[in-house]
Design an enzyme around this catalytic site. Structure first.
Site, PDB file in Angstrom:
ATOM      1  N   GLU A   1      51.155-123.926  50.223  1.00  0.00           N
ATOM      2  CA  GLU A   1      52.596-123.879  50.269  1.00  0.00           C
ATOM      3  C   GLU A   1      53.571-123.062  49.285  1.00  0.00           C
ATOM      4  O   GLU A   1      54.354-122.250  49.673  1.00  0.00           O
ATOM      5  CB  GLU A   1      53.587-125.445  50.664  1.00  0.00           C
ATOM      6  CG  GLU A   1      52.968-125.894  51.593  1.00  0.00           C
ATOM      7  CD  GLU A   1      53.984-127.078  51.721  1.00  0.00           C
ATOM      8  OE1 GLU A   1      54.816-127.609  51.177  1.00  0.00           O
ATOM      9  OE2 GLU A   1      53.627-127.962  53.027  1.00  0.00           O
TER      10      GLU A   1
ATOM     11  N   HIS B   1      25.393-130.793  49.965  1.00  0.00           N
ATOM     12  CA  HIS B   1      24.535-130.895  51.166  1.00  0.00           C
ATOM     13  C   HIS B   1      25.272-130.393  52.352  1.00  0.00           C
ATOM     14  O   HIS B   1      24.846-131.035  53.460  1.00  0.00           O
ATOM     15  CB  HIS B   1      23.915-132.326  51.368  1.00  0.00           C
ATOM     16  CG  HIS B   1      23.151-132.755  49.792  1.00  0.00           C
ATOM     17  ND1 HIS B   1      21.953-132.519  49.796  1.00  0.00           N
ATOM     18  CD2 HIS B   1      23.625-133.130  48.940  1.00  0.00           C
ATOM     19  CE1 HIS B   1      21.455-132.888  48.667  1.00  0.00           C
ATOM     20  NE2 HIS B   1      22.733-133.179  47.820  1.00  0.00           N
TER      21      HIS B   1
ATOM     22  N   LYS C   1      59.001-127.482  61.402  1.00  0.00           N
ATOM     23  CA  LYS C   1      59.981-128.613  61.614  1.00  0.00           C
ATOM     24  C   LYS C   1      61.097-128.466  62.622  1.00  0.00           C
ATOM     25  O   LYS C   1      61.176-129.274  63.453  1.00  0.00           O
ATOM     26  CB  LYS C   1      60.439-128.730  60.074  1.00  0.00           C
ATOM     27  CG  LYS C   1      59.846-129.493  59.060  1.00  0.00           C
ATOM     28  CD  LYS C   1      60.519-129.945  57.883  1.00  0.00           C
ATOM     29  CE  LYS C   1      59.812-130.606  56.673  1.00  0.00           C
ATOM     30  NZ  LYS C   1      60.581-131.068  55.684  1.00  0.00           N
TER      31      LYS C   1
HETATM   32  O1  PA5 Z   1      56.593-129.503  49.393  1.00  0.00           O
HETATM   33  C1  PA5 Z   1      57.189-129.542  50.208  1.00  0.00           C
HETATM   34  O2  PA5 Z   1      58.425-129.275  50.124  1.00  0.00           O
HETATM   35  C2  PA5 Z   1      56.735-129.986  51.575  1.00  0.00           C
HETATM   36  O3  PA5 Z   1      55.527-130.382  51.840  1.00  0.00           O
HETATM   37  C3  PA5 Z   1      57.481-131.461  51.968  1.00  0.00           C
HETATM   38  O4  PA5 Z   1      57.132-132.253  50.775  1.00  0.00           O
HETATM   39  C4  PA5 Z   1      57.116-131.958  53.098  1.00  0.00           C
HETATM   40  O5  PA5 Z   1      57.271-131.155  54.253  1.00  0.00           O
HETATM   41  C5  PA5 Z   1      57.909-133.249  53.190  1.00  0.00           C
HETATM   42  O6  PA5 Z   1      59.307-133.221  53.325  1.00  0.00           O
HETATM   43  P1  PA5 Z   1      60.371-134.198  52.904  1.00  0.00           P
HETATM   44  O7  PA5 Z   1      59.945-134.638  51.753  1.00  0.00           O
HETATM   45  O8  PA5 Z   1      61.781-133.669  52.838  1.00  0.00           O
HETATM   46  O9  PA5 Z   1      60.026-135.378  54.168  1.00  0.00           O
END
Ligand code: PA5
Length: 479
Positions: free
Chosen positions: A303, A332, A446
């Site tokens: 990310e 394996h 989202k």
């Molecule tokens: O790293 C990030 O920002 C994302 O992976 C969020 O943690 C994930 O989308 C969940 O978002 P939220 O904590 O707003 O529910």
């Protein structure tokens, strides 16, 4: 003296990075890194280091200061939870869940939830629910005694569809089990201090709230209440964890690449990715307990670095694909590919020098050499020999690999790992010239989910999605 305050002990516990096997000396010109290439990044490193320092002083990298936070409130709440319930369920996703899982896998008994209450030192069982698979949630509700369960709903934005859906279902089930008037103190919310729908719900219902500090994004939040509460509830020593992170943060204040493990590891991965075509970064712990950490790393690396645009707007399509693999299990399954398939990977081994257990292998069948050689050795020796053997096989085939070794697996060493990789990721963002702190690709998904689920305000997106057109039947095979 408490060990994590003892200088010599901390030094002994320092995580060690061995990057010999990415260097040209072992890998050859085509696949290895030259000393000169590392040196040539030094002036850029100075600049990025300066940018990091500046951003930090402006409060734009608050994750770096998390080791200094006051955890008294978290510890008090954890104590109350331990008295109140027998099961503790975390509801979250992505950065609001993966840190929790990695902490519990690394630091708790491998079969923690199956232990007796005494075995768990009277702490509750811990579950992390990070998907909206209905069969999975039903399964969890089947086994929970809701009268003795607390939920920790974690979402930074306060509105992620998966977390909110799971929350609504669990809240309803809880109210049914204990009554509306008794359910409030069984739900704890971890979210932004003022923004988001979950905060509004929490205020209306009177739930306890823990705050995710401003500017700490999901995947950098493991050392906030996001990860710390469930860890403390299960008895993990969160002060030692933060001391480990602080220790690493200090090690990473150096601007010299060779002296800064996070910068060095970032630089090596960057060179291998952009100059040697290593598009995949495999993290391979030789320890079941560290497999959750590899999962956490997968999110952090993907990310943060997987970006279409550079800061100046150029299309760069940056990022390395992170893969998790488990030693020895995946020897394996995956190693054949890693040794002989496309030479497009860099492999990081996570090794443990002293396991909690040694487990001697019995001496049996002395007449059968193919079995008896194992006798008198320990499982620790075997797993370490296999790690070494895999590194050797990869090296012989000029497959870059490096090794991070923990003296032992404890909160202090795990804290070091979290901090090192977070700094490494930020520094890598500087090398790729992208923003490692946003995630526009995740936001797209989202928004599309909101549109498909009919959330008001997302009508336009739904229309836009419709324009993609339906698939053609000729490309669908039904048997
Ligand atoms: O790293 C990030 O920002 C994302 O992976 C969020 O943690 C994930 O989308 C969940 O978002 P939220 O904590 O707003 O529910």
């Amino acid at each position: 003296m408490i060990s994590y305050k003892n200088k010599a002990w901390k030094q002994e516990m320092a995580v060690r990075l061995d990057y010999n096997h990415v260097m040209a000396r072992f890998m050859g010109e085509e696949h290895g890194v030259f000393d000169g290439e590392i040196e040539s990044l030094q002036s850029e490193t100075k600049e990025i280091h300066h940018e990091i320092k500046e951003k930090r002083s402006q409060g734009r990298l608050p994750f770096l200061d998390l080791p200094d936070q006051d955890v008294k409130g978290i510890l008090e709440l954890a104590k109350a939870v331990r008295k109140r319930c027998e099961s503790f369920v975390v509801l979250g996703i992505g950065g609001s869940a993966l840190g929790n899982t990695s902490l519990h896998m690394a630091l708790n008994h491998p079969y923690y939830n199956e232990l007796t209450k005494t075995g768990r030192k009277r702490a509750p069982r811990i579950y992390v629910l990070d998907n909206v698979d209905p069969d999975h949630l039903r399964g969890l509700l089947d086994i929970l005694d809701l009268k003795k369960t607390c939920f920790n709903v974690i979402t930074k934005s306060g509105g992620t569809a998966e977390t909110m859906a799971n929350f609504l279902i669990c809240q309803e089930a809880l109210i049914e089990a204990v009554g509306r008037e008794n359910h409030q103190d069984r739900i704890i919310v971890t979210t932004d201090k003022s923004k988001g729908n979950l905060k509004r719900v929490a205020d209306r219902e009177g739930y306890s709230c823990l705050v995710i500090p401003d500017g700490v994004g999901g995947r950098f939040s493991v050392l906030t209440p996001v990860g710390l509460l469930s860890a403390a509830v299960s008895g993990i020593h969160i002060r030692e964890l933060l001391a480990g992170a602080a220790f690493m943060e200090r090690r990473c204040r150096k601007a010299k690449l060779r002296e800064n493990p996070a910068y060095l590891n970032a630089a090596v991965h960057y060179i291998l990715n952009t100059k040697r075509g290593k598009r995949i970064s495999v993290m391979m712990p030789y320890s079941n307990a560290l497999y959750g950490f590899a999962d956490w790393y997968r999110q952090l690396w993907s990310e943060s670095l997987g970006k279409r645009n550079a800061l100046d707007g150029r299309e760069v399509f940056a990022g390395q694909t992170p893969v998790k693999s488990l030693g020895t299990t995946d020897q394996h399954s995956q190693i054949q590919l890693y040794v002989e398939g496309p030479n497009d990977k860099v492999i990081t081994f996570l090794g443990v020098e002293n396991f909690r257990e040694k487990m001697e292998i019995p001496e049996s069948y002395s007449e059968m050499e193919g079995i008896s050689y194992l006798g008198k050795h320990t499982l620790e020796e075997l797993i370490q020999a296999e790690q070494q053997a895999t590194a050797y096989a990869l090296t012989r085939h000029q497959r870059p690999n490096l090794t991070l070794t923990l003296k032992e697996l404890n909160p202090f060493s795990l804290g070091q790992l979290f901090m090192m990789y977070e700094i490494q990721t930020i520094f890598s963002g500087g090398l790729y010239r992208i923003n490692p702190l946003d995630q526009p690709g995740v936001e797209d998904g989202k928004v599309a989910t909101y549109a498909l689920m009919g959330r008001p305000g997302y009508e336009e997106q739904k229309e836009e999605m419709g324009k993609l057109g339906a698939g053609d039947d000729k490309y669908i095979i039904s048997l």
